[in-house]
Design an enzyme around this catalytic site. Structure first.
Site, PDB file in Angstrom:
ATOM      1  N   HIS A  79       0.830  -1.203   0.000  1.00  0.00           N
ATOM      2  CA  HIS A  79       0.000   0.000   0.000  1.00  0.00           C
ATOM      3  C   HIS A  79       0.867   1.256   0.000  1.00  0.00           C
ATOM      4  O   HIS A  79       0.767   2.105   0.862  1.00  0.00           O
ATOM      5  CB  HIS A  79      -0.937  -0.011   1.215  1.00  0.00           C
ATOM      6  CG  HIS A  79      -1.831  -1.203   1.220  1.00  0.00           C
ATOM      7  ND1 HIS A  79      -2.948  -1.288   0.438  1.00  0.00           N
ATOM      8  CD2 HIS A  79      -1.742  -2.374   1.881  1.00  0.00           C
ATOM      9  CE1 HIS A  79      -3.517  -2.462   0.628  1.00  0.00           C
ATOM     10  NE2 HIS A  79      -2.811  -3.138   1.490  1.00  0.00           N
ATOM     11  N   HIS A 101      -0.451  -4.527 -11.059  1.00  0.00           N
ATOM     12  CA  HIS A 101      -1.283  -4.066  -9.941  1.00  0.00           C
ATOM     13  C   HIS A 101      -2.647  -4.728 -10.073  1.00  0.00           C
ATOM     14  O   HIS A 101      -3.444  -4.363 -10.909  1.00  0.00           O
ATOM     15  CB  HIS A 101      -1.422  -2.540  -9.960  1.00  0.00           C
ATOM     16  CG  HIS A 101      -2.140  -2.033  -8.753  1.00  0.00           C
ATOM     17  ND1 HIS A 101      -3.498  -1.883  -8.715  1.00  0.00           N
ATOM     18  CD2 HIS A 101      -1.685  -1.663  -7.534  1.00  0.00           C
ATOM     19  CE1 HIS A 101      -3.849  -1.419  -7.527  1.00  0.00           C
ATOM     20  NE2 HIS A 101      -2.772  -1.285  -6.797  1.00  0.00           N
TER      21      HIS A 101
END
Length: 102
Positions: A79, A101
């Site tokens: 993150h 991603h």
């Protein structure tokens, strides 16, 4: 085509299926490649398995593949924002980056 040594930096959950898993299976048999497992690994996952240094893994199609690549673990948050990710890549200075991603 073989472009030389490659390193995968993958969050453990993304290695279960999809492009990260496909790349891993394509590259895991070659000792000049490496995989950096970044983050907590749940029991029963590929990431947890490869950290135990097995001789082989089972591909998604059921085929047994020798695990010849180097596998390392680092604590790394998936993150991160743009600046953190860019700083990390700039510090490593790899010739090529494949960012997956999701």
């Amino acid at each position: 085509d073989d472009v030389g040594p490659c390193v995968i930096l993958a969050s453990p959950g993304m290695m279960q299926s999809g492009l990260s898993r496909e790349l891993f299976e394509s590259w895991c048999t070659d000792k000049k490649n490496g995989c950096i497992v970044a983050g907590y690994c749940v029991e029963g996952t590929l990431a947890k398995l490869i950290l135990s240094d097995p001789q082989e893994i089972t591909a998604m199609n059921g085929q047994k593949l020798p695990l010849n690549m180097q596998v390392e673990y680092i604590s790394f948050s998936a993150h991160t924002d743009y600046k953190q990710t860019l700083g990390f890549i700039r510090a490593l200075k790899p010739p090529h980056v494949v960012l997956v991603h999701g």
